[in-house]
Design an enzyme around this catalytic site. Structure first.
Site, PDB file in Angstrom:
ATOM      1  N   SER A   1       0.837  -1.212   0.000  1.00  0.00           N
ATOM      2  CA  SER A   1       0.000   0.000   0.000  1.00  0.00           C
ATOM      3  C   SER A   1       0.869   1.258   0.000  1.00  0.00           C
ATOM      4  O   SER A   1       1.682   1.437  -0.898  1.00  0.00           O
ATOM      5  CB  SER A   1      -0.948  -0.067   1.208  1.00  0.00           C
ATOM      6  OG  SER A   1      -1.961   0.891   1.116  1.00  0.00           O
TER       7      SER A   1
ATOM      8  N   HIS B   1      -7.371  -5.764  -0.697  1.00  0.00           N
ATOM      9  CA  HIS B   1      -6.221  -4.868  -0.729  1.00  0.00           C
ATOM     10  C   HIS B   1      -4.924  -5.646  -0.559  1.00  0.00           C
ATOM     11  O   HIS B   1      -4.702  -6.258   0.481  1.00  0.00           O
ATOM     12  CB  HIS B   1      -6.385  -3.843   0.388  1.00  0.00           C
ATOM     13  CG  HIS B   1      -5.349  -2.770   0.402  1.00  0.00           C
ATOM     14  ND1 HIS B   1      -4.905  -2.150  -0.749  1.00  0.00           N
ATOM     15  CD2 HIS B   1      -4.671  -2.196   1.430  1.00  0.00           C
ATOM     16  CE1 HIS B   1      -4.003  -1.235  -0.429  1.00  0.00           C
ATOM     17  NE2 HIS B   1      -3.842  -1.254   0.879  1.00  0.00           N
TER      18      HIS B   1
ATOM     19  N   ASP C   1      -8.727  -4.394  -6.008  1.00  0.00           N
ATOM     20  CA  ASP C   1      -8.229  -3.601  -4.880  1.00  0.00           C
ATOM     21  C   ASP C   1      -8.991  -2.284  -4.770  1.00  0.00           C
ATOM     22  O   ASP C   1      -9.019  -1.501  -5.713  1.00  0.00           O
ATOM     23  CB  ASP C   1      -6.740  -3.318  -5.069  1.00  0.00           C
ATOM     24  CG  ASP C   1      -6.059  -2.794  -3.808  1.00  0.00           C
ATOM     25  OD1 ASP C   1      -6.683  -2.009  -3.073  1.00  0.00           O
ATOM     26  OD2 ASP C   1      -4.899  -3.167  -3.572  1.00  0.00           O
TER      27      ASP C   1
END
Length: 520
Positions: free
Chosen positions: A238, A488, A460
């Site tokens: 991320s 995610h 995602d």
């Protein structure tokens, strides 16, 4: 307090759930709770080898025990507060944990890991990842060849944590209407954001630019030296992909291998990045509703999932369900629970049940999802996840829109992205009033760096799949690996993804161009 009632897999999912991209609405708490798990305070200076000390208490406090066959050692490194003035004597302490397998052989070096956020604890994720692939952690192929080194970036958790907002203001901000339609309601939200920003400015003043991504990326090179590696091997999830990409641009000659999973696109401006997330969450919500309709046995709101949630939000505006702790399940808390559930496909079942329960006057499920995302404890205190999130986001941003522009985008995005557009627009307000000078990160080629693996998930929500090729292309040495899954981040979700990433980390073998791994 240790979280002993949940599995390691669930805890790892919680950590990554709360650590999406870098533009979600996030307000920082003052929280009175101490960081989870201590780290020795004796620090090495930047450029020196780390002084490691055993710290089995860290996994003990996190989840009740350490992983079998793993040792845990901790250290801190003192880094300059401002790398532009490295010799002025002002420093921050960056905390690290080193996890080493007792069966390690043919050691390659250290694998530095970061879960994203910004604001996520790399110390925590290193502990979770140490429990092995069967429990959602790293495969033995990796732990047998690398020390797993997690770090809390400057300002985060154990690393000179930034705290500047009260728990009550945090409750107010999370509970506020995510889409205030009337001008009076919008003005109340802007006033709250200004109050938060002013408080952080009063407490930290000229230090605020020091929490930028570029400063943290420079810290990473000090950590590389501290662990004794000539080149960096890194796994970033991320926002951790932005840290990794920034490092690659600043220190291309020091890169051995970077895995960037769940890509942030550094070329987007602040507004573009927020709109990208609105698109991503809207798409993920559509995937949830399709799953819900196709699986009525698992989804009690299968007849009309979108209608059930929009109805719950509308009802909460007029008569929010009260809770025993004195809070009410306002639209803000319900929306936060919705956000939380979309980070993992396993969260869809929880969302469906929580929505059905809410219609019956039971808000426990939706509030548990919201509190999980916010890292709010039962006693009403918060971790410093969202203070750091706010400080880093705003230090990185030199193009925050005015309140008038946010108001304009709120109306436009409400039409384009009915569930998530308006909240993602108002989520830009914190940086509108931020008092610190910006220190934006670079967005260009990593000239001289070796191949970098950029991993993307087609479903995602927080770092949409489209970012994957953009980040790889920007760096110039990026190679895309696609997972056709939901949620995610991708690694180590399936055998295909795991095999490709492990081969790259261990043997520096880049996956075949265009490789797409199936969902299961």
């Amino acid at each position: 307090m240790p979280r002993r009632s949940r599995s390691v897999t669930a805890l790892l999912a919680v950590l990554l759930t709360a650590l999406g991209g870098c533009t979600l609405p996030a307000f920082a708490p003052e929280g009175s709770a101490e960081p989870v798990g201590g780290v020795p305070t004796v620090a090495s200076t930047a450029g020196a080898a780390a002084h490691w000390s055993p710290c089995p208490d860290v996994p003990e406090k996190l989840i009740g025990r350490g992983a079998a066959g793993m040792s845990y050692d901790c250290a801190t490194v003192a880094v300059p507060r401002d790398w532009a003035q490295p010799d002025n004597g002002q420093t921050y302490d960056v905390a690290m944990i080193r996890v080493r397998s007792t069966s390690q052989k043919n050691r390659i070096g250290s694998l530095l890991v970061n879960p994203g956020g910004p604001g996520g604890s790399g110390v925590d994720i290193a502990v979770y990842l140490s429990f092995g692939q069967a429990m959602g952690g790293l495969p033995a192929e990796i732990t047998d060849r690398f020390d797993i080194v997690g770090f809390d970036p400057r300002g985060v958790s154990r690393s000179s944590p930034i705290k500047c907002i009260s728990d009550s203001d945090q409750d107010a901000s999370f509970g506020a209407d995510p889409d205030p339609v009337s001008q009076a309601s919008f003005d109340q939200l802007t006033a709250l954001n200004k109050k938060i920003a002013d408080g952080c400015g009063r407490k930290y003043g000229d230090q605020l630019p020091n929490f930028s991504t570029e400063q943290a990326a420079r810290d990473m090179d000090a950590l590389r030296t501290a662990v004794g590696d000539s080149k960096l091997t890194y796994l970033g999830f991320s926002y951790g992909t932005l840290l990794g990409a920034t490092y690659a641009q600043l220190f291309p000659q020091n890169v051995r291998a970077l895995v960037l999973d769940g890509a942030v696109d550094p070329t987007e401006n602040y507004v573009e990045s927020s709109e990208t997330q609105a698109k991503g969450f809207e798409r993920a919500f559509g995937n949830f509703t399709a799953w819900c309709k196709a699986n009525p046995a698992k989804c009690p709101v299968a007849a009309d999932p979108r209608g059930a949630i929009t109805g719950a939000l509308a009802k909460a505006e007029k008569s929010p369900v009260p809770l025993r702790d004195g809070r009410k399940a306002t639209p803000g808390w319900i929306f936060l629970g919705l956000i939380s559930s979309l980070y993992t496909e396993s969260g869809w079942t929880s969302l469906a049940k929580a929505t059905a329960d809410l219609a019956r006057g039971d808000a426990k499920g939706i509030m548990e999802l919201a509190d999980q995302y916010a890292e709010r404890e039962q006693n009403g205190t918060y971790s410093n996840l969202f203070d750091a999130n706010l400080a880093v986001n705003c230090a990185d941003t030199d193009d925050a829109p005015t309140a008038d522009r946010v108001r304009e985008l709120q109306g436009q995005w409400r039409v384009k992205y009915p569930m998530f557009g308006a909240p993602l627009a108002t989520g830009m307000l914190p940086c509108t009033y931020w008092p610190g000078k910006p220190d934006p990160y670079p967005a260009g080629k990593a000239n001289g760096a070796p191949p970098i693996l950029v991993v993307g998930t087609t479903g995602d929500p927080a770092t949409p799949y489209e970012n994957t090729a953009r980040l790889a292309g920007m760096l110039g040495t990026g190679h895309v690996l696609t997972w056709e899954g939901e949620g995610h981040t991708a690694y180590p979700s399936t055998e295909c993804v795991t095999r490709a990433v492990d081969g790259y980390l261990i043997d520096l073998k880049v996956p075949a161009e265009g490789l797409r791994c199936p969902a299961k």
